[in-house]
Design a protein around this motif. Sequence first.
Motif, PDB file in Angstrom:
ATOM      1  N   PHE A  14       2.313  -2.610   6.588  1.00 50.94           N
ATOM      2  CA  PHE A  14       1.123  -3.170   5.948  1.00 50.94           C
ATOM      3  C   PHE A  14       0.071  -2.082   5.737  1.00 50.94           C
ATOM      4  CE2 PHE A  14      -3.089  -5.062   6.219  1.00 50.94           C
ATOM      5  CZ  PHE A  14      -3.020  -6.075   5.274  1.00 50.94           C
ATOM      6  N   TYR A  15      -0.192  -1.309   6.779  1.00 56.28           N
ATOM      7  CA  TYR A  15      -1.201  -0.258   6.661  1.00 56.28           C
ATOM      8  C   TYR A  15      -0.731   0.889   5.763  1.00 56.28           C
ATOM      9  CZ  TYR A  15      -4.057  -2.666  10.040  1.00 56.28           C
ATOM     10  OH  TYR A  15      -4.833  -3.614  10.670  1.00 56.28           O
ATOM     11  N   MET A  16       0.559   1.141   5.718  1.00 57.04           N
ATOM     12  CA  MET A  16       1.070   2.145   4.789  1.00 57.04           C
ATOM     13  C   MET A  16       0.792   1.721   3.345  1.00 57.04           C
ATOM     14  SD  MET A  16       4.697   3.167   6.601  1.00 57.04           S
ATOM     15  CE  MET A  16       5.344   3.998   5.174  1.00 57.04           C
ATOM     16  N   VAL A  17       1.018   0.441   3.050  1.00 56.18           N
ATOM     17  CA  VAL A  17       0.747  -0.064   1.702  1.00 56.18           C
ATOM     18  C   VAL A  17      -0.743   0.017   1.395  1.00 56.18           C
ATOM     19  CG1 VAL A  17       0.818  -2.114   0.226  1.00 56.18           C
ATOM     20  CG2 VAL A  17       2.785  -1.538   1.639  1.00 56.18           C
ATOM     21  N   ILE A  18      -1.584  -0.376   2.338  1.00 52.82           N
ATOM     22  CA  ILE A  18      -3.033  -0.337   2.132  1.00 52.82           C
ATOM     23  C   ILE A  18      -3.499   1.093   1.855  1.00 52.82           C
ATOM     24  CG2 ILE A  18      -5.272  -0.662   3.269  1.00 52.82           C
ATOM     25  CD1 ILE A  18      -4.066  -3.275   2.390  1.00 52.82           C
ATOM     26  N   VAL A  19      -3.048   2.040   2.653  1.00 55.69           N
ATOM     27  CA  VAL A  19      -3.458   3.432   2.464  1.00 55.69           C
ATOM     28  C   VAL A  19      -2.964   3.946   1.114  1.00 55.69           C
ATOM     29  CG1 VAL A  19      -3.088   5.787   3.310  1.00 55.69           C
ATOM     30  CG2 VAL A  19      -3.655   3.967   4.911  1.00 55.69           C
ATOM     31  N   LYS A  40       7.347   7.373  -1.216  1.00 55.00           N
ATOM     32  CA  LYS A  40       8.782   7.191  -1.011  1.00 55.00           C
ATOM     33  C   LYS A  40       9.096   5.931  -0.213  1.00 55.00           C
ATOM     34  CE  LYS A  40      10.017  12.011  -1.388  1.00 55.00           C
ATOM     35  NZ  LYS A  40      10.515  13.215  -0.730  1.00 55.00           N
ATOM     36  N   PHE A  41       8.181   5.528   0.673  1.00 59.16           N
ATOM     37  CA  PHE A  41       8.391   4.330   1.474  1.00 59.16           C
ATOM     38  C   PHE A  41       7.858   3.063   0.804  1.00 59.16           C
ATOM     39  CE2 PHE A  41       8.519   7.543   4.892  1.00 59.16           C
ATOM     40  CZ  PHE A  41       9.732   7.190   5.458  1.00 59.16           C
ATOM     41  N   VAL A  42       6.744   3.185   0.114  1.00 64.40           N
ATOM     42  CA  VAL A  42       6.030   2.010  -0.388  1.00 64.40           C
ATOM     43  C   VAL A  42       6.408   1.657  -1.824  1.00 64.40           C
ATOM     44  CG1 VAL A  42       3.714   1.150  -0.918  1.00 64.40           C
ATOM     45  CG2 VAL A  42       4.128   2.381   1.202  1.00 64.40           C
ATOM     46  N   GLU A  43       6.601   2.638  -2.657  1.00 59.81           N
ATOM     47  CA  GLU A  43       6.843   2.393  -4.084  1.00 59.81           C
ATOM     48  C   GLU A  43       8.100   1.556  -4.360  1.00 59.81           C
ATOM     49  OE1 GLU A  43       5.374   2.036  -7.547  1.00 59.81           O
ATOM     50  OE2 GLU A  43       4.305   3.294  -6.118  1.00 59.81           O
ATOM     51  N   PRO A  44       9.212   1.743  -3.633  1.00 55.07           N
ATOM     52  CA  PRO A  44      10.365   0.858  -3.893  1.00 55.07           C
ATOM     53  C   PRO A  44      10.056  -0.616  -3.640  1.00 55.07           C
ATOM     54  CG  PRO A  44      11.075   2.780  -2.680  1.00 55.07           C
ATOM     55  CD  PRO A  44       9.569   2.826  -2.723  1.00 55.07           C
ATOM     56  N   TYR A  45       9.148  -0.911  -2.720  1.00 52.46           N
ATOM     57  CA  TYR A  45       8.764  -2.295  -2.464  1.00 52.46           C
ATOM     58  C   TYR A  45       7.784  -2.812  -3.516  1.00 52.46           C
ATOM     59  CZ  TYR A  45       6.838  -6.401  -0.184  1.00 52.46           C
ATOM     60  OH  TYR A  45       6.418  -7.674   0.081  1.00 52.46           O
ATOM     61  N   LEU A  46       6.841  -1.969  -3.935  1.00 57.88           N
ATOM     62  CA  LEU A  46       5.814  -2.408  -4.878  1.00 57.88           C
ATOM     63  C   LEU A  46       6.297  -2.467  -6.325  1.00 57.88           C
ATOM     64  CD1 LEU A  46       2.633  -0.497  -3.640  1.00 57.88           C
ATOM     65  CD2 LEU A  46       3.207  -2.893  -3.295  1.00 57.88           C
ATOM     66  N   ASP A  61      -4.908  -4.137 -11.111  1.00 64.24           N
ATOM     67  CA  ASP A  61      -3.539  -4.385 -10.661  1.00 64.24           C
ATOM     68  C   ASP A  61      -3.572  -5.242  -9.396  1.00 64.24           C
ATOM     69  OD1 ASP A  61      -0.826  -4.297 -10.315  1.00 64.24           O
ATOM     70  OD2 ASP A  61      -0.788  -2.248  -9.534  1.00 64.24           O
ATOM     71  N   ILE A  62      -3.162  -6.503  -9.520  1.00 60.12           N
ATOM     72  CA  ILE A  62      -3.161  -7.394  -8.359  1.00 60.12           C
ATOM     73  C   ILE A  62      -1.778  -7.492  -7.707  1.00 60.12           C
ATOM     74  CG2 ILE A  62      -5.094  -8.786  -9.196  1.00 60.12           C
ATOM     75  CD1 ILE A  62      -2.937 -10.927  -9.912  1.00 60.12           C
ATOM     76  N   SER A  63      -0.808  -6.768  -8.239  1.00 56.96           N
ATOM     77  CA  SER A  63       0.540  -6.853  -7.682  1.00 56.96           C
ATOM     78  C   SER A  63       0.624  -6.425  -6.210  1.00 56.96           C
ATOM     79  CB  SER A  63       1.519  -6.059  -8.534  1.00 56.96           C
ATOM     80  OG  SER A  63       1.171  -4.706  -8.589  1.00 56.96           O
ATOM     81  N   PRO A  64      -0.147  -5.439  -5.729  1.00 49.36           N
ATOM     82  CA  PRO A  64      -0.079  -5.125  -4.296  1.00 49.36           C
ATOM     83  C   PRO A  64      -0.564  -6.272  -3.413  1.00 49.36           C
ATOM     84  CG  PRO A  64      -0.995  -3.276  -5.481  1.00 49.36           C
ATOM     85  CD  PRO A  64      -0.906  -4.403  -6.448  1.00 49.36           C
ATOM     86  N   ILE A  65      -1.508  -7.049  -3.897  1.00 48.20           N
ATOM     87  CA  ILE A  65      -1.987  -8.191  -3.114  1.00 48.20           C
ATOM     88  C   ILE A  65      -0.868  -9.217  -2.975  1.00 48.20           C
ATOM     89  CG2 ILE A  65      -3.649 -10.092  -3.063  1.00 48.20           C
ATOM     90  CD1 ILE A  65      -5.541  -8.221  -4.652  1.00 48.20           C
ATOM     91  N   ILE A  66      -0.184  -9.496  -4.077  1.00 49.42           N
ATOM     92  CA  ILE A  66       0.938 -10.430  -4.049  1.00 49.42           C
ATOM     93  C   ILE A  66       2.053  -9.869  -3.163  1.00 49.42           C
ATOM     94  CG2 ILE A  66       2.628 -11.669  -5.452  1.00 49.42           C
ATOM     95  CD1 ILE A  66      -0.308 -12.489  -5.946  1.00 49.42           C
ATOM     96  N   ALA A  67       2.297  -8.572  -3.243  1.00 49.27           N
ATOM     97  CA  ALA A  67       3.344  -7.945  -2.431  1.00 49.27           C
ATOM     98  C   ALA A  67       3.022  -8.067  -0.939  1.00 49.27           C
ATOM     99  CB  ALA A  67       3.498  -6.480  -2.820  1.00 49.27           C
ATOM    100  N   LEU A  68       1.764  -7.905  -0.575  1.00 49.66           N
ATOM    101  CA  LEU A  68       1.385  -8.042   0.828  1.00 49.66           C
ATOM    102  C   LEU A  68       1.498  -9.493   1.294  1.00 49.66           C
ATOM    103  CD1 LEU A  68      -1.634  -5.580   1.059  1.00 49.66           C
ATOM    104  CD2 LEU A  68       0.656  -5.301   2.015  1.00 49.66           C
ATOM    105  N   LEU A  69       1.183 -10.443   0.420  1.00 49.37           N
ATOM    106  CA  LEU A  69       1.360 -11.852   0.777  1.00 49.37           C
ATOM    107  C   LEU A  69       2.835 -12.183   0.991  1.00 49.37           C
ATOM    108  CD1 LEU A  69      -1.189 -13.613  -1.601  1.00 49.37           C
ATOM    109  CD2 LEU A  69      -1.308 -13.429   0.878  1.00 49.37           C
ATOM    110  N   VAL A  70       3.695 -11.674   0.127  1.00 45.42           N
ATOM    111  CA  VAL A  70       5.135 -11.896   0.273  1.00 45.42           C
ATOM    112  C   VAL A  70       5.646 -11.238   1.554  1.00 45.42           C
ATOM    113  CG1 VAL A  70       7.396 -11.357  -0.745  1.00 45.42           C
ATOM    114  CG2 VAL A  70       5.540 -12.223  -2.181  1.00 45.42           C
TER     115      VAL A  70
END
Length: 87
Positions: A14-19, A40-46, A61-70
């Motif tokens: 979660f914090y990796m995505v936020i940063v 390399k860690f976050v982009e394949p998920y986002l 871009d609201i896709s990271p918010i949706i990704a964190l909810l998922v």
Amino acid sequence: MIEGILLTVYQIYFYMVIVYILMSWLPNARESFIGELLGKFVEPYLSPFRRFIPPLFGVLDISPIIALLVLRLALVGLLSIVQYFLL
């Protein structure tokens, strides 16, 4: 035990995505060593979320918010499964 491990892994990711998201606000931050490592860690998920959710008004871009909810929903589901099998 397993719940603690799942929660720790969730919090770290979660914090990796936020940063990584916050690094997009700083010029050339994603081109740094840390930015590339996080990418390399976050982009394949986002990237699947960015493909299906277009930016609002062309810039927001609201896709990271949706990704964190998922990601959170996946954690809750995994915790439920683990608790079911441990009973």
